[in-house]
Structures are given as C-alpha cells and as structure tokens.
Write a protein that holds these residues in place. Structure first.
Motif, PDB file in Angstrom:
ATOM      1  N   GLU A   1       0.872  -1.286   0.050  1.00 56.57           N
ATOM      2  CA  GLU A   1       0.039  -0.032   0.020  1.00 56.57           C
ATOM      3  C   GLU A   1       0.811   1.356   0.052  1.00 56.57           C
ATOM      4  O   GLU A   1       0.388   2.460  -0.353  1.00 56.57           O
ATOM      5  CB  GLU A   1      -1.051   0.004   1.106  1.00 56.57           C
ATOM      6  CG  GLU A   1      -0.441   0.176   2.340  1.00 56.57           C
ATOM      7  CD  GLU A   1      -1.420   0.222   3.609  1.00 56.57           C
ATOM      8  OE1 GLU A   1      -1.114   0.398   4.857  1.00 56.57           O
ATOM      9  OE2 GLU A   1      -2.640  -0.424   3.463  1.00 56.57           O
ATOM     10  N   ARG A   2       2.159   1.224   0.359  1.00 55.61           N
ATOM     11  CA  ARG A   2       3.018   2.156   0.381  1.00 55.61           C
ATOM     12  C   ARG A   2       3.864   2.431  -0.995  1.00 55.61           C
ATOM     13  O   ARG A   2       4.329   3.314  -1.296  1.00 55.61           O
ATOM     14  CB  ARG A   2       4.001   2.257   1.481  1.00 55.61           C
ATOM     15  CG  ARG A   2       3.434   2.306   2.973  1.00 55.61           C
ATOM     16  CD  ARG A   2       4.460   1.987   4.014  1.00 55.61           C
ATOM     17  NE  ARG A   2       3.990   2.413   5.160  1.00 55.61           N
ATOM     18  CZ  ARG A   2       2.840   1.792   6.022  1.00 55.61           C
ATOM     19  NH1 ARG A   2       2.158   1.068   5.306  1.00 55.61           N
ATOM     20  NH2 ARG A   2       2.466   2.395   6.985  1.00 55.61           N
ATOM     21  N   LEU A   3       3.713   1.483  -1.985  1.00 61.57           N
ATOM     22  CA  LEU A   3       4.605   1.403  -3.092  1.00 61.57           C
ATOM     23  C   LEU A   3       3.444   1.523  -4.313  1.00 61.57           C
ATOM     24  O   LEU A   3       3.801   1.937  -5.407  1.00 61.57           O
ATOM     25  CB  LEU A   3       5.050   0.047  -3.271  1.00 61.57           C
ATOM     26  CG  LEU A   3       6.023  -0.119  -2.356  1.00 61.57           C
ATOM     27  CD1 LEU A   3       6.832  -1.628  -2.282  1.00 61.57           C
ATOM     28  CD2 LEU A   3       7.270   0.810  -2.686  1.00 61.57           C
ATOM     29  N   ILE A   4       2.227   0.990  -4.398  1.00 60.93           N
ATOM     30  CA  ILE A   4       1.272   0.861  -5.545  1.00 60.93           C
ATOM     31  C   ILE A   4      -0.109   1.521  -5.066  1.00 60.93           C
ATOM     32  O   ILE A   4      -0.730   1.061  -4.205  1.00 60.93           O
ATOM     33  CB  ILE A   4       0.991  -0.896  -5.638  1.00 60.93           C
ATOM     34  CG1 ILE A   4       2.461  -1.543  -6.001  1.00 60.93           C
ATOM     35  CG2 ILE A   4       0.170  -0.980  -6.863  1.00 60.93           C
ATOM     36  CD1 ILE A   4       2.395  -2.922  -5.972  1.00 60.93           C
ATOM     37  N   ALA A   5      -0.534   2.106  -6.044  1.00 62.93           N
ATOM     38  CA  ALA A   5      -1.658   2.787  -6.092  1.00 62.93           C
ATOM     39  C   ALA A   5      -2.400   2.439  -7.444  1.00 62.93           C
ATOM     40  O   ALA A   5      -1.850   2.873  -8.434  1.00 62.93           O
ATOM     41  CB  ALA A   5      -1.512   4.279  -5.927  1.00 62.93           C
ATOM     42  N   ILE A   6      -3.552   1.720  -7.483  1.00 56.97           N
ATOM     43  CA  ILE A   6      -4.237   1.530  -8.885  1.00 56.97           C
ATOM     44  C   ILE A   6      -5.540   2.148  -9.029  1.00 56.97           C
ATOM     45  O   ILE A   6      -6.394   2.119  -8.255  1.00 56.97           O
ATOM     46  CB  ILE A   6      -4.669   0.174  -8.623  1.00 56.97           C
ATOM     47  CG1 ILE A   6      -3.063  -0.855  -8.753  1.00 56.97           C
ATOM     48  CG2 ILE A   6      -5.289  -0.344 -10.074  1.00 56.97           C
ATOM     49  CD1 ILE A   6      -3.349  -2.442  -8.442  1.00 56.97           C
TER      50      ILE A   6
END
Length: 137
Positions: free
Chosen positions: A120-125
C-alpha cells in the motif's frame, strides 16, 4: 517507484519482464491487449486476493515479482515486519493451481498481510470511476 515487473503464468501470459526507468511510463493498447493482466499482477503484489483462476492453464504455478525503490515509509514497514531494510525491495507472490499461495519480501517468506502493508506504500491502482472513492468516507 517500480523498477522491474516479472510475470509468469498469469492468465494468458507465459513469461513477461518489463524494465522501467525513471520518468513516466504509459501502457496503452487495444481492448483485449492484456493491460488488465498487468493491473492484476500489481494487485497481487500489493496483497490483493489471489485465485486459482489466475494461474495459466497447465502451468505449475503463477509467479509475479516486482522490484521497487524503497522510501523511508517502506523501510519503516520492513523494520516493523522484522525484514531487512534496503534502498530497494523485491516483492514476490506465487499461486498454485490448487489455490495455495506464498508471498515473499526480499526472498524472505512473508504473510500476505505484510505484503499488503508494504504494497500500500508502493502501489496505487486507479481505474475508471476511481473518483467515486472520494465520496466514500
């Protein structure tokens, strides 16, 4: 930032490796070209629900791996999880045709919820109608 994405045996994809450099990367294509498979791969890396349906037919297992630059918040989460801190982090997820799966952070076995906290700190879709989330408190 995502540096490299490796996808093996996900849906119709047998073997795919994408190396990304700094700057903006845009993935475009016709309907049915496979863009959503890349989104599925990233969702798995961020702790998303895995399903045996995602494993390519006849394959022994699905593997998705991503190499990311790790900022301070990611390194803090790695430390909380008892994992080594570094400038880059490798997330990997495997699923077997029977639905059993494994998750790894820097080749160390990890719980999927740990992968989710780091992811959740690396990927936002964001997709179509993502703006609808703004009205949900």
């Amino acid at each position: 930032m995502l540096r490299r994405l490796t996808v093996r045996n996900l849906a119709i994809v047998e073997d795919l490796e994408i190396d990304l450099s700094g700057g903006l990367t845009v993935i475009t294509g016709e309907t049915g070209a496979g863009k959503s498979i890349l989104v599925d791969a990233l969702a798995l890396l961020s702790g998303g629900r895995g399903s045996a349906d995602l494993v390519r037919q006849g394959a022994p297992r699905l593997t998705v791996a991503g190499e990311f630059d790790a900022d301070a918040s990611v390194r803090e989460e790695l430390a909380r999880a008892g994992l080594p801190e570094s400038e880059t982090v490798l997330l990997r997820r495997e699923l077997a045709p029977d639905g059993k799966g494994r998750a790894f952070v820097d080749d160390e076995p990890a719980a999927v919820r740990t992968l989710a906290r780091i992811g959740e700190r690396l990927i936002a879709i964001y997709g179509q109608s993502s703006e609808q989330e703004l009205v949900d408190a």
